[in-house]
Design a protein around this motif. Structure first.
Motif, mmCIF file in Angstrom:
data_model
loop_
_atom_site.group_PDB
_atom_site.id
_atom_site.type_symbol
_atom_site.label_atom_id
_atom_site.label_comp_id
_atom_site.label_asym_id
_atom_site.label_seq_id
_atom_site.Cartn_x
_atom_site.Cartn_y
_atom_site.Cartn_z
ATOM 1 N N GLY A 175 6.752 -0.956 -11.991
ATOM 2 C CA GLY A 175 7.468 -0.028 -12.854
ATOM 3 C C GLY A 175 6.920 1.382 -12.709
ATOM 4 O O GLY A 175 5.752 1.648 -13.005
ATOM 5 N N LEU A 176 7.754 2.313 -12.242
ATOM 6 C CA LEU A 176 7.319 3.683 -12.031
ATOM 7 C C LEU A 176 7.215 4.437 -13.347
ATOM 8 O O LEU A 176 7.914 4.133 -14.323
ATOM 9 N N ARG A 177 6.375 5.452 -13.386
ATOM 10 C CA ARG A 177 6.168 6.251 -14.593
ATOM 11 C C ARG A 177 7.423 7.069 -14.930
ATOM 12 O O ARG A 177 8.153 7.518 -14.041
ATOM 13 N N THR A 178 7.639 7.284 -16.235
ATOM 14 C CA THR A 178 8.831 7.980 -16.705
ATOM 15 C C THR A 178 8.508 9.166 -17.610
ATOM 16 O O THR A 178 9.418 9.728 -18.217
ATOM 17 N N ASN A 179 7.227 9.552 -17.730
ATOM 18 C CA ASN A 179 6.917 10.659 -18.630
ATOM 19 C C ASN A 179 7.597 11.949 -18.158
ATOM 20 O O ASN A 179 7.619 12.258 -16.968
ATOM 21 N N ASP A 180 8.159 12.699 -19.113
ATOM 22 C CA ASP A 180 8.909 13.903 -18.781
ATOM 23 C C ASP A 180 8.127 15.178 -19.050
ATOM 24 O O ASP A 180 8.695 16.275 -19.075
ATOM 25 N N PHE A 235 4.103 9.846 -1.506
ATOM 26 C CA PHE A 235 4.849 10.606 -2.503
ATOM 27 C C PHE A 235 5.878 9.682 -3.153
ATOM 28 O O PHE A 235 6.515 8.875 -2.466
ATOM 29 N N VAL A 236 6.036 9.801 -4.468
ATOM 30 C CA VAL A 236 6.992 8.972 -5.215
ATOM 31 C C VAL A 236 7.723 9.859 -6.213
ATOM 32 O O VAL A 236 7.114 10.727 -6.860
ATOM 33 N N ILE A 237 9.025 9.640 -6.353
ATOM 34 C CA ILE A 237 9.831 10.332 -7.350
ATOM 35 C C ILE A 237 10.581 9.304 -8.184
ATOM 36 O O ILE A 237 11.028 8.278 -7.666
ATOM 37 N N ASN A 238 10.678 9.567 -9.478
ATOM 38 C CA ASN A 238 11.430 8.719 -10.393
ATOM 39 C C ASN A 238 12.166 9.637 -11.364
ATOM 40 O O ASN A 238 11.552 10.553 -11.933
ATOM 41 N N SER A 258 0.809 -1.212 0.000
ATOM 42 C CA SER A 258 0.000 0.000 0.000
ATOM 43 C C SER A 258 0.845 1.266 0.000
ATOM 44 O O SER A 258 0.314 2.364 -0.215
ATOM 45 N N GLN A 259 2.152 1.143 0.219
ATOM 46 C CA GLN A 259 3.006 2.327 0.262
ATOM 47 C C GLN A 259 3.214 2.954 -1.114
ATOM 48 O O GLN A 259 3.643 4.106 -1.204
ATOM 49 N N ILE A 260 2.936 2.231 -2.188
ATOM 50 C CA ILE A 260 3.143 2.753 -3.534
ATOM 51 C C ILE A 260 1.778 3.053 -4.157
ATOM 52 O O ILE A 260 0.992 2.144 -4.411
ATOM 53 N N PRO A 261 1.465 4.329 -4.409
ATOM 54 C CA PRO A 261 0.162 4.664 -5.000
ATOM 55 C C PRO A 261 0.094 4.258 -6.467
ATOM 56 O O PRO A 261 1.097 4.312 -7.191
ATOM 57 N N ALA A 262 -1.095 3.878 -6.914
ATOM 58 C CA ALA A 262 -1.269 3.411 -8.289
ATOM 59 C C ALA A 262 -0.939 4.495 -9.304
ATOM 60 O O ALA A 262 -0.475 4.204 -10.409
ATOM 61 N N VAL A 263 -1.154 5.776 -8.937
ATOM 62 C CA VAL A 263 -0.900 6.851 -9.887
ATOM 63 C C VAL A 263 0.575 6.954 -10.260
ATOM 64 O O VAL A 263 0.930 7.517 -11.298
ATOM 65 N N ALA A 264 1.458 6.398 -9.433
ATOM 66 C CA ALA A 264 2.892 6.461 -9.705
ATOM 67 C C ALA A 264 3.368 5.365 -10.639
ATOM 68 O O ALA A 264 4.538 5.374 -11.048
ATOM 69 N N TYR A 318 20.394 7.444 -12.388
ATOM 70 C CA TYR A 318 18.972 7.429 -12.059
ATOM 71 C C TYR A 318 18.776 7.453 -10.555
ATOM 72 O O TYR A 318 19.657 7.073 -9.774
ATOM 73 N N PHE A 319 17.600 7.923 -10.175
ATOM 74 C CA PHE A 319 17.214 7.955 -8.765
ATOM 75 C C PHE A 319 15.700 7.789 -8.679
ATOM 76 O O PHE A 319 14.951 8.353 -9.480
ATOM 77 N N PHE A 320 15.254 7.008 -7.719
ATOM 78 C CA PHE A 320 13.826 6.931 -7.415
ATOM 79 C C PHE A 320 13.646 6.630 -5.936
ATOM 80 O O PHE A 320 14.558 6.115 -5.271
ATOM 81 N N GLY A 321 12.489 6.994 -5.424
ATOM 82 C CA GLY A 321 12.218 6.761 -4.011
ATOM 83 C C GLY A 321 10.783 7.077 -3.670
ATOM 84 O O GLY A 321 9.990 7.515 -4.503
ATOM 85 N N ASN A 322 10.440 6.844 -2.425
ATOM 86 C CA ASN A 322 9.078 7.100 -1.971
ATOM 87 C C ASN A 322 9.085 7.564 -0.529
ATOM 88 O O ASN A 322 10.044 7.320 0.228
ATOM 89 N N TYR A 323 8.021 8.272 -0.149
ATOM 90 C CA TYR A 323 7.759 8.605 1.249
ATOM 91 C C TYR A 323 6.268 8.429 1.483
ATOM 92 O O TYR A 323 5.442 8.870 0.662
#
Length: 858
Positions: free
Chosen positions: A167-172, A255-258, A134-140, A270-275
């Motif tokens: 797999g996290l989203r990569t759109n720029d 929150f998720v960053i990729n 549940s820590q990873i939201p579907a929108v990410a 590359y860097f990715f993470g979540n809070y």
């Protein structure tokens, strides 16, 4: 261990278009289960499911676990209402195996575990410790890959049941905002979700940000307890129902960053993470202010098994406050006056009380890496990652009875923490050796450090107060002993004896070979060595093959060995909770103790060993054309030395005396005891069938899928019969549905779209009492809950290609599972704790749920 692939393949995989009308998932490149960069779903030698962002966006629930349950038939989860931390972190299962045998990856990197060890989980998951999905939201997420095959030789420990790669989203570029409101047909369980995603260019690279807020309200499906009516008749203001069971209240922020930045022509950093942070709350059983008598009478529900008549004492007290001057026991303790002042729970709570169990769950992770290709064509990926999950517990509206009138009514109970650090180097290089395709040689190294810690609570939350054990003297000189419960009533806090910080280091190396040895024949061989600082070394291997008989049909299969080392949390967990075990009418203290503790050794505990597994799978793939694909796979997984929490040992008065003599301070308070053990062996086998069809006609684009799973688990040996009793083994076999199916249809035509889903759940069987030594089972203890189904529907309209509004329903026809008919009371039609549904039911007892959603893209 990382799933190595080139940066280009990973980006393409995670950034699939949102419009399912333009995407055929079976033709997409996969990066899970293979280290080649040119494999599609139907070309894989092992079964892999791929789900796109579009698949996720039309799901009724924001929870990733529930989404996976709808998409993957062999994936299941139970609700565990009122089961301390398991009510907040729900344990999933895959192919009939528990959550700590499922490896979860994010962008191909291992996701850290939750700090919660599932002490109060269901029969299958009890004692497991897996990641909190549940820590990873579907929108990410841009897509999800689910490998339904043993993969410990490729990815390491925990991959016995399979692998879930997020797999996290990569759109720029672009912005997306989503909002959803829903509630149950009963008018409770309101759910508000707001999520957003934004992509930005970062030089020649990108950064993608996702956020989600979710406010989830409680729904309750319990009835009154049988002691409520006589209490109300006596003028007590008892809640109705007196104890709530269902969905806990929860408010969460994720929150998720990729991100990735190119370095030269082929490399990138590359860097990715979540809070994430979540506040949650659940009831912990109503406590009576005084004693009542209950006579069940005739069963209120057809086919029900009535409970016996009984008298329930007051929940807290009496505690005697006045000592008799000059009198002492032989041990020097004071003697209390039976005719003096008395303290009871009703002194603080005249109408009784319901402890409120609260959780603050904080989670974060970060991975940084450098990947690319050398001048001579070798792919490399070097990464370092860290993650932490911290769960803090509080209890309000309760007291520590042993402190008497000096007790506070709110407590900080302590915290659990899981920390992990991973360093990975993954290499792959294609070599021409005369086969039809180059031989892909992959290898790598891994370093892991994981720590499980338990932090102590407020001293009052675990204190053994002055009224813990009292010798009381009557007027006639006779004496009796009164024992008060220790610690915060409902969930004693973690004491210095429970506090721990248990760490482990492991080193791993692997090699993975794969090639098309002929145009239509692929073979893969993988081997892996792991060394754990606390359990030594292990070697595992896997062989897989695929033969394309002709363009329309291919056969595939794999055989592998696997392992799972006990987690530091399983080696160190100790806590006490109150529960109603086996239909008990009185809540008792159930203690989970360490295997090396005095109490554990007294009840036969032994040091933990790693689990070992042997897996076979085989099937075929159909690609006849005209938009049809089909896969059929059989699997057989044998696991020995299964690690799980034991069945509970009933603590007798003689046991309490013996434990007290051994120095166990809470011996007088114990009702049941369990611990972790390698207690049994299992064989799980089943069949997965997945059929899909995609058609574009004048009426629109139709995507149809049918996924069916048959799964059966047998406990083949109870290696420690006293620890894993017959009832437990029967429930492991019976409380998961053998059949599960999902028929889904999506339609898109211009601005209109619709998604429909029919879920089928097979029957389950629950065993409430333990059979005798001859396996003679009391028929009254058995209940079969029949097969059931639910139907989900969502319809939407898109305006200006950017704005979409939709209405939908989960369980549209408001179906409920069969009710539990054991130990019922005529006054309420429910069990002693007010529950009417079995937590193991695969069909949620939430009932129908409607929702509205809107989204905008810019």
């Amino acid at each position: 261990m990382s799933a190595t692939a080139s940066a280009q393949v990973i980006a393409a995989a995670a950034d699939a278009p949102d419009d399912s009308a333009a995407v055929d998932p079976t033709s997409e490149i996969i990066v899970t289960g293979t280290r080649r960069t040119d494999r599609t779903v139907t070309e894989s030698a092992v079964p892999v499911d791929v789900f796109t962002a579009k698949d996720l966006s039309v799901q009724a629930s924001p929870s990733l676990q529930t989404i996976l349950k709808n998409l993957v038939p062999s994936f299941n989860q139970q609700r565990n209402a009122g089961a301390d931390g398991s009510a907040f972190v729900r344990p999933p299962t895959l192919r009939g195996l528990p959550p700590d045998q499922i490896l979860v990856l994010i962008n191909g990197k291992r996701m850290h575990r939750s700090a919660l060890v599932q002490v109060a989980g269901d029969s299958l998951s009890a004692g497991s410790q897996g990641p909190d999905l549940s820590q990873i939201p579907a929108v990410a997420l841009g897509r999800i890959e689910v490998l339904r095959d043993g993969a410990a030789a490729q990815y390491g420990s925990d991959a016995i049941a399979g692998v879930i790669n997020l797999g996290l989203r990569t759109n720029d570029s672009g912005y997306e905002v989503n909002a959803r409101y829903g509630q149950t047909y009963e008018g409770d369980g309101k759910d508000i979700q707001v999520s957003a995603n934004a992509g930005f260019k970062l030089g020649e690279g990108f950064v993608n940000l996702s956020a989600e807020f979710n406010d989830q309200g409680l729904f309750n499906r319990a009835l009154d307890r049988p002691d409520a009516a006589p209490l109300r008749a006596a003028g007590i203001d008892v809640p109705s129902p007196s104890t709530r069971y269902g969905q806990p209240e929860s408010r969460s922020y994720r929150f998720v960053i990729n991100s990735a930045i190119p370095v030269g022509d082929k490399d990138e950093v590359y860097f990715f993470g979540n809070y994430g942070f979540a506040k949650q709350e659940v009831d912990f059983n109503y406590r009576r202010p005084f004693a009542v008598s209950v006579t069940p009478g005739a069963a209120a529900v057809p086919g029900a098994v009535p409970a016996a008549s009984f008298t329930l004492g007051e929940s807290i007290g009496p505690i005697y406050l006045d000592t008799i001057p000059g009198l002492r026991t032989a041990s020097g303790a004071p003697v209390y006056n039976a005719n003096g002042r008395i303290f009871r729970g009703s002194t603080f709570f005249p109408n009784g009380f319901t402890p409120l169990f609260k959780s603050d769950n904080e989670d974060y992770s970060g991975v940084i890496g450098y990947r690319g290709e050398t001048a001579f064509g070798m792919n490399f990926d070097f990464s370092a990652g860290t993650g932490r999950n911290r769960i803090s517990y509080d209890m309000t509206n309760t007291l520590n009875p042993s402190l008497g009138p000096q007790s506070p009514t709110s407590f900080f109970l302590g915290r659990l923490e899981q920390r992990e650090t991973n360093i990975n180097l993954d290499l792959s290089y294609p070599v021409e050796v005369g086969f039809f395709s180059p031989l892909n040689i992959a290898g790598g190294l891994e370093f892991r450090r994981e720590t499980y810690a338990v932090g102590i609570g407020d001293p009052a939350s675990y204190a053994i107060g002055p009224y813990a054990s009292q010798t009381v003297q009557r007027t006639d000189g006779t004496r009796f002993v009164v024992n008060a419960a220790l610690g915060a009533n409902g969930f004693p806090g973690y004491s210095p004896d429970a506090a721990t910080e248990n760490s482990r280091t492991s080193y791993s190396a692997y090699v993975d070979l794969e090639a098309d040895v002929a145009q239509d024949f692929t073979i893969g061989i993988a081997g892996r060595y792991d060394h754990f600082s606390d359990f030594g070394g292990t070697v595992n291997g896997k062989v897989s093959a695929r033969w394309a008989i002709d363009p329309a049909i291919a056969v595939r299969g794999a055989v592998s060995t696997g392992f799972r080392a006990p987690t530091p949390g399983q080696s160190a967990t100790a806590n006490v909770q109150t529960a109603f075990p086996n239909g008990s009418v009185v809540p008792v203290a159930v203690a989970t103790v360490r295997a090396d503790s005095v109490t554990g050794i007294y009840f036969g505990s032994q040091p933990l060993d790693p689990e070992k597994s042997l897996s076979f799978s085989g099937g075929f793939v159909l690609t006849p054309g005209s938009g049809f694909t089909g896969t059929f796979d059989y699997y057989n997984i044998a696991v020995r030395s299964r690690i799980a929490i034991t069945s509970s040992f009933n603590v007798t008065p003689a046991d309490r005396v013996a434990l007290a003599a051994l120095g166990v301070v809470n011996a007088a308070d114990l009702g049941q005891v369990n611990y972790f053990t390698n207690g049994f062996k299992t064989k799980t086998q089943g069949v997965d069938a997945v059929l899909s069809h995609r058609a574009s006609v004048s009426a629109g684009v139709f995507n149809t899928s049918l996924a069916v799973n048959y799964n059966s688990t047998d406990v083949t040996e109870r290696t420690i019969p006293a620890a894993i009793d017959v009832r437990r083994s029967l429930n492991i076999e019976g409380l998961s549905p053998k059949w599960r199916g999902v028929l889904a249809e999506s339609w898109t035509s211009g601005m209109f779209d619709a998604t429909a889903r029919l879920n089928y759940y097979g029957s389950i069987t629950s065993y409430n009492d333990n059979p005798n030594a001859a396996w003679v089972i009391n028929p009254a203890s058995i209940q079969e809950f029949g097969a059931d189904w639910s139907f989900d529907l969502e319809v939407g309209v898109t305006f200006d290609e950017r704005f979409r509004v939709a209405a939908g329903a989960e369980n549209l026809f408001n179906r409920y599972p069969d009710r539990d008919v054991r130990n019922l009371f005529s006054q309420t039609g429910a069990a002693a704790n007010g529950r009417i549904y079995n937590d193991a039911s695969p069909l949620s007892y939430m009932g129908g749920f409607w929702y509205l959603r809107a989204s905008a893209k810019f």
